[in-house]
Scaffold this active site. Structure first.
Site, PDB file in Angstrom:
ATOM      1  N   CYS A  15       3.760   8.458   1.076  1.00 12.65           N
ATOM      2  CA  CYS A  15       4.308   7.481   2.019  1.00 12.65           C
ATOM      3  C   CYS A  15       4.563   6.183   1.256  1.00 12.65           C
ATOM      4  CB  CYS A  15       3.324   7.261   3.158  1.00 12.65           C
ATOM      5  SG  CYS A  15       3.946   6.184   4.467  1.00 12.65           S
ATOM      6  N   GLU A  65       0.825  -1.184   0.000  1.00 13.31           N
ATOM      7  CA  GLU A  65       0.000   0.000   0.000  1.00 13.31           C
ATOM      8  C   GLU A  65       0.872   1.253   0.000  1.00 13.31           C
ATOM      9  OE1 GLU A  65      -2.859  -0.209   3.172  1.00 13.31           O
ATOM     10  OE2 GLU A  65      -3.869  -1.945   2.310  1.00 13.31           O
ATOM     11  N   CYS A  90       1.992  -1.771  15.621  1.00 11.85           N
ATOM     12  CA  CYS A  90       1.875  -1.537  14.172  1.00 11.85           C
ATOM     13  C   CYS A  90       1.153  -2.690  13.487  1.00 11.85           C
ATOM     14  CB  CYS A  90       3.268  -1.353  13.561  1.00 11.85           C
ATOM     15  SG  CYS A  90       3.242  -1.031  11.785  1.00 11.85           S
ATOM     16  N   CYS A 121       6.559  -6.637   6.863  1.00  9.68           N
ATOM     17  CA  CYS A 121       7.681  -6.065   7.615  1.00  9.68           C
ATOM     18  C   CYS A 121       8.360  -7.168   8.393  1.00  9.68           C
ATOM     19  CB  CYS A 121       7.206  -4.973   8.561  1.00  9.68           C
ATOM     20  SG  CYS A 121       8.576  -4.117   9.392  1.00  9.68           S
ATOM     21  N   CYS A 166       6.963  -4.588  15.532  1.00 13.86           N
ATOM     22  CA  CYS A 166       6.621  -3.567  16.519  1.00 13.86           C
ATOM     23  C   CYS A 166       5.194  -3.809  17.001  1.00 13.86           C
ATOM     24  CB  CYS A 166       6.774  -2.177  15.915  1.00 13.86           C
ATOM     25  SG  CYS A 166       8.472  -1.793  15.400  1.00 13.86           S
ATOM     26  N   CYS A 199      -1.236   6.287   9.807  1.00 15.02           N
ATOM     27  CA  CYS A 199       0.042   5.749  10.264  1.00 15.02           C
ATOM     28  C   CYS A 199      -0.175   4.472  11.078  1.00 15.02           C
ATOM     29  CB  CYS A 199       0.750   6.802  11.116  1.00 15.02           C
ATOM     30  SG  CYS A 199       2.396   6.325  11.637  1.00 15.02           S
TER      31      CYS A 199
END
Length: 384
Positions: free
Chosen positions: A121, A107, A135, A128, A132, A357
């Site tokens: 962005c 995305e 997230c 990933c 984290c 975010c």
């Protein structure tokens, strides 16, 4: 073997055409001189067609001879990621879902701010490889790194969506932040190549202050970055103490806060101008949003030129974390102001299309099994 020859040799099938979209100017020059036997200046010519005018084919490049266009068609292509979906938020934020391999999507989000600023962005990985805890992207797991063409292709898609540029001084994309899916420094060389294209006048011609790399803190790669390129730097800190940061950002176990901040200072020293690091701090209710946290953060950063971006936590399904109240967010900001810091609160943009975010998820063929484990934890009465 030349850089371009290496790119060609690494292709899965020798008969495949090489994708020029992700090549830097130096790589394109090598390709034209050593692979096609053409003049070096053709590289800049084709690079401008791809990135200034967002040409999708060589046939569009009308100032190239038909013979050269035919030669390019035989050996090369311009292949951006495939657009699967484009969504527009009520606040004007635009999100693209892009297919980068069969079954896997990333995305990309474009965030407008007034008439003259549009920040893109950009993702660097499919999923990933870090995890984290706050997230959503990390909970999807990880498949692979993106290629330079897949990274810069996100800029290409966003810019092309605005149509032909009638005024060359007005850029459809004015800023790029490497803050999408993935940890950029774990995909170092492709990210470096893509950022070089962003900065190149034959590419997107962005200022070094308008291209930002955000990292969770891989110290060796951060040191290398300072040797290779000069872009703006953002650090995903999110906690003022090692014990808390290790819960939120597990890579802190390998590179503790003091080591990370020392690397930031070394990076600034190499920039050779007046520069600040942007400290990203996601505010999570009852976790890192208290006065003691603000005071600890102020002391921690007192010797580092920086500003602090406060990011209210964006909830996602299955997360136990909560966003602090508006009053608590304002209190935290005032504590940092009292300590002498600039601490803007990042507006939540595009949350109605899951583009805010920490909300980017795409579709990942997870090689880590992290996604399956996370989903199992969310099921009621699941076996332990």
């Amino acid at each position: 073997m030349s850089a371009t020859s290496s790119l060609i040799a690494s292709s899965a099938h020798s008969e495949e055409r090489i994708n020029l979209l992700g090549m830097t100017l130096a790589q394109l020059e090598d390709f034209f001189v050593n692979q096609l036997g053409e003049k070096k200046f053709r590289a800049a010519q084709v690079m401008k067609w791809m990135h200034h005018r967002c040409a999708a084919s060589f046939e569009e490049m009308t100032d190239l001879s038909k013979k050269l266009r035919s030669k390019l068609e035989e050996s090369a292509e311009i292949r951006p990621p495939k657009v699967v979906l484009e969504d527009i938020s009520s606040d004007g934020t635009r999100k693209w879902v892009l297919e980068v391999s069969a079954g896997s999507h990333i995305e990309t989000v474009l965030i407008p701010a007034g008439e003259n600023r549009r920040t893109l962005c950009v993702s660097s990985q499919v999923g990933c490889s870090l995890d984290c805890s706050f997230c959503s992207t990390g909970k999807q797991g990880f498949q692979r790194n993106l290629t330079p063409a897949e990274i810069i292709g996100q800029v290409w898609v966003a810019q092309r969506s605005f149509g032909p540029r009638k005024d060359s001084s007005k850029r459809p994309v004015t800023n790029v932040v490497m803050m999408g899916m993935g940890e950029p420094l774990l995909n170092y060389q492709p990210v470096l190549s893509a950022m070089r294209i962003m900065l190149d006048d034959n590419g997107y011609g962005l200022s070094k202050r308008r291209v930002t790399l955000s990292t969770s803190g891989l110290v060796p790669q951060l040191d290398q970055l300072g040797e290779d390129i000069d872009v703006s730097l953002a650090i995903s800190l999110h906690a003022p103490r090692d014990d808390l940061r290790q819960q939120l950002v597990p890579i802190n176990k390998k590179y503790p806060i003091d080591e990370l901040l020392a690397a930031c200072q070394r990076y600034l020293n190499k920039c050779g101008d007046s520069r600040e690091v942007t400290i990203e701090y996601t505010l999570i209710a009852g976790v890192n949003d208290q006065q003691q946290d603000a005071q600890d953060l102020g002391r921690l950063l007192q010797n580092l030129p920086c500003k602090i971006n406060l990011i209210p936590f964006n909830p996602f399904p299955g997360s136990d974390y909560q966003r602090p109240s508006r009053n608590q967010i304002m209190r935290f900001q005032s504590w940092l102001h009292e300590a002498g810091y600039s601490a803007p609160i990042r507006s939540t943009r595009g949350d109605d299309i899951d583009a805010a975010c920490g909300q980017l998820v795409g579709r990942v063929q997870d090689k880590t099994q992290r996604s399956a484990r996370y989903q199992a934890q969310q099921r009621p009465n699941s076996p332990s």
